[in-house]
Scaffold this active site. Structure first.
Site, PDB file in Angstrom:
ATOM      1  N   ASP A   1     -10.330   3.534   1.176  1.00 49.31           N
ATOM      2  CA  ASP A   1     -10.907   3.048   2.644  1.00 49.31           C
ATOM      3  C   ASP A   1     -11.623   3.968   3.510  1.00 49.31           C
ATOM      4  O   ASP A   1     -12.461   3.790   4.038  1.00 49.31           O
ATOM      5  CB  ASP A   1      -9.564   2.872   3.418  1.00 49.31           C
ATOM      6  CG  ASP A   1      -9.000   1.451   3.075  1.00 49.31           C
ATOM      7  OD1 ASP A   1      -9.589   0.454   2.625  1.00 49.31           O
ATOM      8  OD2 ASP A   1      -7.756   1.343   3.240  1.00 49.31           O
TER       9      ASP A   1
ATOM     10  N   LYS B   1       0.728  -1.395   0.007  1.00 48.40           N
ATOM     11  CA  LYS B   1      -0.099   0.002  -0.017  1.00 48.40           C
ATOM     12  C   LYS B   1       0.789   1.194  -0.178  1.00 48.40           C
ATOM     13  O   LYS B   1       0.599   2.373  -0.303  1.00 48.40           O
ATOM     14  CB  LYS B   1      -1.007   0.223   1.252  1.00 48.40           C
ATOM     15  CG  LYS B   1      -2.306  -0.910   1.134  1.00 48.40           C
ATOM     16  CD  LYS B   1      -3.173  -0.702   2.171  1.00 48.40           C
ATOM     17  CE  LYS B   1      -4.636  -1.347   2.048  1.00 48.40           C
ATOM     18  NZ  LYS B   1      -5.326  -1.051   2.984  1.00 48.40           N
TER      19      LYS B   1
HETATM   20  P1  NAP Z   1      -1.199  -0.704  11.864  1.00 46.04           P
HETATM   21  O1  NAP Z   1      -0.674   0.280  11.124  1.00 46.04           O
HETATM   22  O2  NAP Z   1      -0.346  -1.748  12.188  1.00 46.04           O
HETATM   23  O3  NAP Z   1      -1.784  -0.253  13.310  1.00 46.04           O
HETATM   24  C1  NAP Z   1      -1.970  -1.126  14.362  1.00 46.04           C
HETATM   25  C2  NAP Z   1      -2.696  -0.167  15.646  1.00 46.04           C
HETATM   26  O4  NAP Z   1      -3.193  -1.119  16.666  1.00 46.04           O
HETATM   27  C3  NAP Z   1      -1.552   0.968  16.203  1.00 46.04           C
HETATM   28  O5  NAP Z   1      -2.081   1.976  16.681  1.00 46.04           O
HETATM   29  C4  NAP Z   1      -1.145  -0.228  17.420  1.00 46.04           C
HETATM   30  O6  NAP Z   1      -0.675   0.554  18.489  1.00 46.04           O
HETATM   31  C5  NAP Z   1      -2.327  -0.811  17.860  1.00 46.04           C
HETATM   32  N1  NAP Z   1      -2.222  -2.125  18.488  1.00 46.04           N
HETATM   33  C6  NAP Z   1      -1.842  -3.109  18.041  1.00 46.04           C
HETATM   34  N2  NAP Z   1      -1.912  -4.185  18.658  1.00 46.04           N
HETATM   35  C7  NAP Z   1      -2.082  -3.718  20.076  1.00 46.04           C
HETATM   36  C8  NAP Z   1      -2.328  -4.105  21.714  1.00 46.04           C
HETATM   37  N3  NAP Z   1      -1.730  -5.343  21.752  1.00 46.04           N
HETATM   38  N4  NAP Z   1      -2.364  -3.220  22.621  1.00 46.04           N
HETATM   39  C9  NAP Z   1      -2.808  -1.609  22.098  1.00 46.04           C
HETATM   40  N5  NAP Z   1      -2.757  -1.243  20.910  1.00 46.04           N
HETATM   41  C10 NAP Z   1      -2.396  -2.228  19.884  1.00 46.04           C
HETATM   42  O7  NAP Z   1      -2.516  -1.561  11.355  1.00 46.04           O
HETATM   43  P2  NAP Z   1      -3.802  -0.724  10.623  1.00 46.04           P
HETATM   44  O8  NAP Z   1      -3.469  -0.835   9.100  1.00 46.04           O
HETATM   45  O9  NAP Z   1      -3.939   0.795  11.180  1.00 46.04           O
HETATM   46  O10 NAP Z   1      -4.978  -1.735  10.756  1.00 46.04           O
HETATM   47  C11 NAP Z   1      -5.551  -1.868  12.112  1.00 46.04           C
HETATM   48  C12 NAP Z   1      -6.723  -2.758  11.859  1.00 46.04           C
HETATM   49  O11 NAP Z   1      -7.911  -2.336  11.239  1.00 46.04           O
HETATM   50  C13 NAP Z   1      -6.611  -4.144  11.558  1.00 46.04           C
HETATM   51  O12 NAP Z   1      -6.988  -4.993  12.228  1.00 46.04           O
HETATM   52  C14 NAP Z   1      -6.942  -4.073  10.071  1.00 46.04           C
HETATM   53  O13 NAP Z   1      -7.588  -5.452   9.670  1.00 46.04           O
HETATM   54  C15 NAP Z   1      -8.258  -3.182  10.123  1.00 46.04           C
HETATM   55  N6  NAP Z   1      -8.782  -2.599   8.970  1.00 46.04           N
HETATM   56  C16 NAP Z   1     -10.096  -2.854   8.431  1.00 46.04           C
HETATM   57  C17 NAP Z   1     -10.870  -2.351   7.421  1.00 46.04           C
HETATM   58  C18 NAP Z   1     -11.871  -2.657   6.998  1.00 46.04           C
HETATM   59  O14 NAP Z   1     -12.204  -2.603   5.939  1.00 46.04           O
HETATM   60  N7  NAP Z   1     -12.758  -3.050   7.964  1.00 46.04           N
HETATM   61  C19 NAP Z   1      -9.817  -1.597   6.850  1.00 46.04           C
HETATM   62  C20 NAP Z   1      -8.547  -1.257   7.140  1.00 46.04           C
HETATM   63  C21 NAP Z   1      -8.047  -1.771   8.240  1.00 46.04           C
HETATM   64  P3  NAP Z   1       0.858   1.039  18.721  1.00 46.04           P
HETATM   65  O15 NAP Z   1       0.921   2.323  17.902  1.00 46.04           O
HETATM   66  O16 NAP Z   1       1.282   1.379  19.924  1.00 46.04           O
HETATM   67  O17 NAP Z   1       1.700  -0.220  18.063  1.00 46.04           O
END
Ligand code: NAP
Length: 276
Positions: free
Chosen positions: A102, A66
């Site tokens: 998105d 991405k």
């Molecule tokens: P990312 O860039 O890796 O960010 C992950 C986020 O989750 C960060 O803020 C991280 O905090 C936090 N996190 C992870 N594990 C944690 C824990 N154990 N305790 C507290 N905070 C935690 O991922 P992303 O791309 O933003 O995606 C995040 C989620 O959204 C994923 O599950 C993805 O599947 C979902 N999503 C869904 C859609 C949809 O169409 N429904 C679209 C996009 C994304 P830190 O900064 O402290 O590491």
């Protein structure tokens, strides 16, 4: 000639996009195809050559490409730049245009699941500060919701994102929930918490006003612990599956020339593939 589209990622076999677009192609009787293609990072440049040669009308981009596709696109729209990620490619006259749908998926999902939701939102609490949070902040801003409280485990990451987005976005550690929750009109979980049996331990939902709308981007499981707790308290909830379905709409329209609809049947088909 058959119009071809794709989703590229590495790995890619988990993608639900072929099911979504395949359903719409059949529904509209379009002479088109949509295939999942595994493209390793080192093969991305070569894949763009195929795009410029006109093999495809366009397609979707998922993890881990991405951000990398930015440099390969001939143009990227300003919102995708702000979000920092491209998830949709459209090929026109041998040029590849990158965009991000998105944020539209997020908005389309709330519009369908909680019509009129934006009118009541002055104070949004967004949990997480990753790529998804960035798209959600851009989405909220596009609906005139400029005030967002960003809660994240790593507050420095939230702080950097808040400064980048600008406006009335402020960053806090997760522990500030109890101070911010009583004023929250909207709560959005953009972290991966909720997947694989994980849950927020420190978010007391009793502190939220009874009018708060709670939504989660996690859609496996469909009803996350956060959504279940919110619903048990009588709060309105919208799950994350609709975001996945709605983000696919603009791409399909650009490649195949028909604006598709997210129907209950499509949702049921995709829901049936979710592994809990
Ligand atoms: P990312 O860039 O890796 O960010 C992950 C986020 O989750 C960060 O803020 C991280 O905090 C936090 N996190 C992870 N594990 C944690 C824990 N154990 N305790 C507290 N905070 C935690 O991922 P992303 O791309 O933003 O995606 C995040 C989620 O959204 C994923 O599950 C993805 O599947 C979902 N999503 C869904 C859609 C949809 O169409 N429904 C679209 C996009 C994304 P830190 O900064 O402290 O590491």
């Amino acid at each position: 000639m058959t119009t071809k589209a794709f989703v590229i990622g590495h790995p890619i076999n988990h993608s639900r996009s072929p099911l979504i677009h395949g359903t719409w192609l059949a529904e509209h009787g379009i002479d088109g195809s949509y295939e999942a293609i595994d493209v390793a990072p080192e093969a991305l440049g070569g894949f763009f050559e195929r795009l410029r040669a006109g093999e495809f009308a366009g397609g979707n981009v998922t993890i881990p490409h991405k951000e990398a596709v930015f440099a390969l696109c001939d143009s990227v729209d300003p919102l995708a730049r702000t979000i920092g990620a491209v998830n949709t490619l459209v090929v026109r006259d041998g040029k590849v245009h990158g965009t991000n749908t998105d944020y539209l998926g997020f908005l389309g999902n709330l519009d369908a699941g909680a019509p009129g939701w934006a009118e009541g939102v002055r104070d949004a609490v967004v949990i997480g500060a990753g790529g998804a949070a960035r798209a959600i902040l851009v989405a909220l801003k596009s609906r005139g919701i400029a005030k967002a409280r960003l809660l994240n485990r790593s507050v420095d990451k939230a702080d950097a994102l808040a400064r980048e987005i600008g406006g009335d976005v402020t960053a806090y550690p997760l522990q500030f929930w109890s101070i911010l929750a009583p004023a929250a009109d909207l709560v959005v979980n953009t972290t991966s918490i909720g997947m694989h049996g994980t849950r927020f331990e420190q978010l007391n939902l009793d502190l939220l006003p009874s009018t708060t709308l709670v939504t989660d981007l996690v859609y496996v499981p469909l009803v996350t612990p956060l959504l279940a707790d919110a619903a048990a308290r009588g709060l309105r909830t919208v799950d994350g599956l609709g975001m996945l379905l709605h983000q696919a709409v603009p791409g399909f329209e650009a490649w195949f020339g028909v604006r598709p609809t997210v129907t209950a049947e499509l949702r049921a088909r995709v829901e049936a593939t979710l592994v809990h």
